[in-house]
Write a protein that holds these residues in place. Structure first.
Motif, PDB file in Angstrom:
ATOM      1  N   ALA A 204      34.604  37.024  33.909  1.00 53.84           N
ATOM      2  CA  ALA A 204      34.475  38.098  34.894  1.00 53.84           C
ATOM      3  C   ALA A 204      33.355  37.782  35.878  1.00 53.84           C
ATOM      4  CB  ALA A 204      34.189  39.409  34.170  1.00 53.84           C
ATOM      5  N   ALA A 205      32.250  37.213  35.345  1.00 56.47           N
ATOM      6  CA  ALA A 205      31.145  36.836  36.234  1.00 56.47           C
ATOM      7  C   ALA A 205      31.594  35.718  37.176  1.00 56.47           C
ATOM      8  CB  ALA A 205      29.950  36.392  35.402  1.00 56.47           C
TER       9      ALA A 205
ATOM     10  N   ALA B 205      34.531  35.394  38.398  1.00 62.46           N
ATOM     11  CA  ALA B 205      35.307  36.024  39.478  1.00 62.46           C
ATOM     12  C   ALA B 205      34.366  36.546  40.562  1.00 62.46           C
ATOM     13  CB  ALA B 205      36.150  37.161  38.917  1.00 62.46           C
ATOM     14  N   ARG B 206      33.242  37.104  40.130  1.00 61.84           N
ATOM     15  CA  ARG B 206      32.271  37.621  41.088  1.00 61.84           C
ATOM     16  C   ARG B 206      31.687  36.484  41.937  1.00 61.84           C
ATOM     17  NH1 ARG B 206      30.002  42.646  41.033  1.00 61.84           N
ATOM     18  NH2 ARG B 206      29.883  43.258  38.868  1.00 61.84           N
ATOM     19  N   VAL B 207      31.424  35.364  41.263  1.00 60.55           N
ATOM     20  CA  VAL B 207      30.887  34.198  41.986  1.00 60.55           C
ATOM     21  C   VAL B 207      31.947  33.654  42.945  1.00 60.55           C
ATOM     22  CG1 VAL B 207      30.064  31.817  41.716  1.00 60.55           C
ATOM     23  CG2 VAL B 207      29.276  33.584  40.142  1.00 60.55           C
TER      24      VAL B 207
ATOM     25  N   ALA C 221      30.981  42.411  34.758  1.00 55.19           N
ATOM     26  CA  ALA C 221      30.745  41.010  35.105  1.00 55.19           C
ATOM     27  C   ALA C 221      29.258  40.760  35.295  1.00 55.19           C
ATOM     28  CB  ALA C 221      31.522  40.659  36.375  1.00 55.19           C
TER      29      ALA C 221
ATOM     30  N   ILE D  53      32.662  43.566  45.089  1.00 57.57           N
ATOM     31  CA  ILE D  53      33.656  43.923  44.066  1.00 57.57           C
ATOM     32  C   ILE D  53      32.993  44.475  42.806  1.00 57.57           C
ATOM     33  CG2 ILE D  53      35.645  42.514  44.692  1.00 57.57           C
ATOM     34  CD1 ILE D  53      34.644  40.445  42.652  1.00 57.57           C
TER      35      ILE D  53
ATOM     36  N   ALA E 176      36.844  32.121  38.690  1.00 57.93           N
ATOM     37  CA  ALA E 176      37.452  33.432  38.465  1.00 57.93           C
ATOM     38  C   ALA E 176      38.357  33.465  37.239  1.00 57.93           C
ATOM     39  CB  ALA E 176      38.228  33.842  39.697  1.00 57.93           C
TER      40      ALA E 176
ATOM     41  N   LEU F 186      23.675  35.603  45.998  1.00 59.83           N
ATOM     42  CA  LEU F 186      24.830  34.813  46.433  1.00 59.83           C
ATOM     43  C   LEU F 186      25.247  35.205  47.855  1.00 59.83           C
ATOM     44  CD1 LEU F 186      27.037  34.925  43.178  1.00 59.83           C
ATOM     45  CD2 LEU F 186      25.401  33.180  43.857  1.00 59.83           C
TER      46      LEU F 186
ATOM     47  N   LEU G  81      44.967  34.847  36.396  1.00 65.39           N
ATOM     48  CA  LEU G  81      43.563  35.120  36.028  1.00 65.39           C
ATOM     49  C   LEU G  81      43.519  35.750  34.642  1.00 65.39           C
ATOM     50  CD1 LEU G  81      42.094  36.593  39.326  1.00 65.39           C
ATOM     51  CD2 LEU G  81      41.889  34.283  38.485  1.00 65.39           C
TER      52      LEU G  81
ATOM     53  N   SER H 151      30.977  29.697  34.357  1.00 63.39           N
ATOM     54  CA  SER H 151      30.232  30.782  35.010  1.00 63.39           C
ATOM     55  C   SER H 151      30.603  30.948  36.475  1.00 63.39           C
ATOM     56  CB  SER H 151      28.732  30.501  34.917  1.00 63.39           C
ATOM     57  OG  SER H 151      28.390  29.445  35.801  1.00 63.39           O
TER      58      SER H 151
END
Lengths: 315, 399
Positions: free
Chosen positions: B229-230, B232-234, A88, A82, B225, A105, B399, B222
């Protein structure tokens, strides 16, 4: 027949009284660059977040790679990358460390990870900045870092959620070229934007949405074929005779004429030589004009004609 | 993946200059401020020989001479702890009355007449039975109270032995004389810290530990979501949420514990604050307290249904409000809470940390200290396990 990568059926998402997605459905095939086009607040990002199981929804079904998507589907998640609307990354990590962290990850093998990170940095052309901290990067470079973080693990499905917002034209072109290249390498792309030019340039299948609903879907040509307007003849003219507009309306294929700020816009439906007919009229009527040109319909025209409003606010 | 998250979270924590700076500045600056404020009093209080009257029993108790033992008590630097005047009750009372007008006179009288009820009599004939009494009248009274407390405990054992197993009394006495001497010394000198101002430094350590909550909160932020924003990536990645959070927590613990230890080392070795007790236990308490602080932030930030601002407010309320209720601002507040709503003292992180330091300060390593530490560890486990359960893979309402 290509495999279906994403299948959404009758998705409903409500925020209290507001219906963000209203029985929304779509299907994306493997290898497509799928454009999700709509004005701000139309439900594009909500769709993406539901698709990724980040956002709970009220009704409907989402299948990714043929399987129902849930928050626990790690195997499916490992195939997705994404690139979010908001950058991000972590400000405390360097460019290289950020990409390595997010890649880590997905990819356990350290050696492979290093190779992937290097490739991603090369791909978005920020290798020279690998030791920089994000705060030291320009907006365009930051966007490219954001992309590198999303694609480093070589996902099969990459979601770009408005990746070019607030990006300079040079960086924007680089980003669009990169996305085309990723698609050529086999990735299926979902590209959400309210910039119709980008979607038109990039996507081979486009879905236009508004207020959480699908309003049209198809290729760029198919979408344009859905509307009455096939050509707009634009004339820059300072003085127009009183009855000129009525006369022009009578020309063959012309169905709408507007004159504003010394610009005459003549909308035509069908016909191949509309600009010639308009030019002839001006000559016969002894009317001077500065410039005359023809415009083919855009996706904005499609949106305008279907919804009665512009796709995006005038900038 | 664990190592990747751990190493990078460690880097993120270490490079967060603002957070580290504030944590360190808070401890170092406030510690220095306390030191400057209390230093003169603190220096004067060191190794004070306390003048005391001892009211002896007419007959020795199983050849156990308590007065001799009291005479032998001394500080680490060799200074005698007590300047003893032997007296009968009436003489002692006279001396106590005289001490009201003369600061150089005795600060109390230890009444040894009844082995089953050893008492400390303070000027004004105020009788004190327990060392839980924390002198509000001065350092000397505190020293006397702690000595009497230890003697009361051991005399109770001797009396009990005489009643239940008289044949064993000699063995008990032999062991007891050695132990008492050591225990009274250690408790009076270091365990029951004669310096009442050290409690301010314990409060400082408690606040430092509680402020680590923000590091626990950052771990959650961290990785979710709806927080960043980070995050959400995780959240969209295949990494196990448990692995991510545990690795992040460990990284936070490493950094925050280091900050706490730096602060504590500055106080102990830089400012030479006498923390009393076994220093190793002071360090252990500070480390576990810091982990409790981190786990608090980690737990509160799992309540994803409420806004970030609300979560911040909850954490700060627990830190500040909890600090208030645990007596960090008003000395006897913890006692008031204990009287009216004791459960608060069991679940208030600041209260359990303060209690551990207090127990260490007053009674040394013992049951009360272990009990306080058990609460710290228990609360930490509850916060972390609950947090992990709450964080399990889920979709968010917005979100």
């Amino acid at each position: 027949m290509p495999n279906t990568v994403v299948e959404i059926n009758n998705l409903v998402k409500r925020y209290k009284e507001l219906i963000a997605l209203d029985n929304f459905s779509l299907k994306i095939n493997e290898g497509e660059v799928f454009g999700l086009l709509g004005p701000n607040g139309s439900g594009k990002t909500t769709t993406i977040n539901c698709m990724l199981s980040l956002l709970a929804y009220d009704k409907g079904e989402i299948k990714l790679f043929g399987e129902k998507m849930t928050p626990n589907k790690r195997e499916i998640k490992s195939k997705i990358g994404i690139v979010s609307q908001n950058v991000a990354v972590f400000d405390e990590l360097t460019v290289y460390e950020n990409v390595e962290y997010f890649c880590g990850l997905y990819i356990k093998d350290k050696k492979l990870r290093k190779q992937y990170v290097d490739e991603a940095l090369e791909f978005v052309d920020i290798m020279d900045f690998k030791k920089f901290y994000p705060k030291k990067l320009s907006g365009g470079l930051l966007r490219r870092l954001n992309i590198a973080c999303g694609i480093a693990h070589k996902p099969e499905l990459i979601i770009f959620d408005e990746p070019t917002v607030a990006v300079d034209p040079q960086s924007r072109n680089k980003i669009l070229e990169g996305i085309e290249e990723l698609n050529k390498k086999g990735a299926t792309i979902i590209y959400t934007s309210h910039y119709m030019e980008e979607v038109e340039q990039l996507c081979n299948h486009i879905l236009i949405m508004d207020k959480g609903k699908k309003i049209a879907e198809g290729t760029s040509d198919e979408l344009k074929g859905m509307i009455k307007n096939t050509e707009s003849v634009v004339v820059n003219v300072r003085h127009l005779k009183d009855n000129a507009i009525e006369d022009i309306k009578k020309l063959h294929h012309v169905y709408d004429v507007k004159y504003m700020n010394n610009i005459l816009t003549i909308k035509c439906s069908g016909g191949k030589h509309n600009i010639t007919h308009v030019a002839e009229y001006f000559e016969q009527s002894n009317l001077d004009y500065d410039r005359i040109y023809s415009e083919l319909p855009t996706l904005n025209d499609v949106f305008l004609e279907i919804t009665g409003k512009e796709l995006r606010d005038k900038e | 993946m664990f190592l990747n998250v751990f190493i990078n979270r460690l880097k993120i924590n270490l490079r967060n200059k603002e957070a580290i700076g504030w944590s360190l500045i808070f401890s170092l600056a406030l510690g220095t401020l306390f030191y400057c404020a209390f230093n003169s009093i603190y220096e004067n209080a060191k190794s004070t020989e306390v003048k005391v009257a001892v009211i002896e029993s007419d007959e020795s108790f199983a050849n156990f001479n308590m007065t001799d033992m009291l005479k032998e008590l001394e500080y680490e630097d060799g200074t005698k702890m007590l300047d003893i005047t032997e007296a009968d009750y009436d003489e002692a009372v006279k001396l106590l009355k005289a001490s009201k007008d003369d600061e150089n006179e005795i600060k109390g009288a230890i009444d040894l007449r009844d082995m089953e009820d050893i008492r400390l009599i303070l000027p004004g004939e105020k009788q004190v039975e327990s060392a839980a009494f924390r002198s509000s009248g001065g350092i000397e009274e505190s020293v006397l109270a702690s000595i009497v407390s230890v003697f009361r405990q051991y005399s109770a054992i001797i009396v009990e032995t005489i009643k239940s197993n008289p044949a064993n009394i000699e063995n008990v006495m032999a062991t007891f004389e050695d132990e008492t001497n050591e225990l009274v010394k250690s408790r009076s000198i270091s365990g029951e810290n004669k310096d009442p101002y050290v409690s301010y430094f314990y409060s400082l350590m408690t606040m430092m530990a509680m402020m680590a909550a923000m590091a626990g909160a950052a771990v959650v932020e961290s990785g979710q979501a709806n927080q960043s924003a980070a995050g959400a990536r995780v959240d969209a990645s295949p990494v196990s949420k448990g692995v991510y959070l545990i690795a992040g927590l460990l990284a936070a613990i490493v950094v925050q514990v280091s900050i706490t230890l730096i602060g504590l080392c500055y106080l102990v070795y830089g400012l030479k604050i006498n923390f009393g007790g076994d220093l190793a236990y002071v360090f252990i308490t500070a480390v576990l307290a810091t982990i409790l602080g981190i786990s608090l932030g980690f737990f509160v930030y799992q309540f994803t249904g409420i806004s970030k601002k609300a979560r911040e407010n909850i954490v700060m309320t627990i830190i500040i409000g909890g600090g208030f209720l645990s007596g960090l601002m008003i000395a006897n507040m913890k006692t008031i809470v204990e009287m009216h709503c004791p459960i608060v003292n069991r679940i208030n992180p600041s209260a359990v940390i303060t209690d551990a330091f207090y127990a260490l300060n007053m009674y040394g390593v013992g049951d009360r200290y272990y009990k306080a530490m058990a609460y710290i560890v228990g609360l930490t486990i509850v916060f972390i396990v609950s947090g992990l359960i709450m964080s399990r893979r889920k979709s968010y309402a917005s979100l």
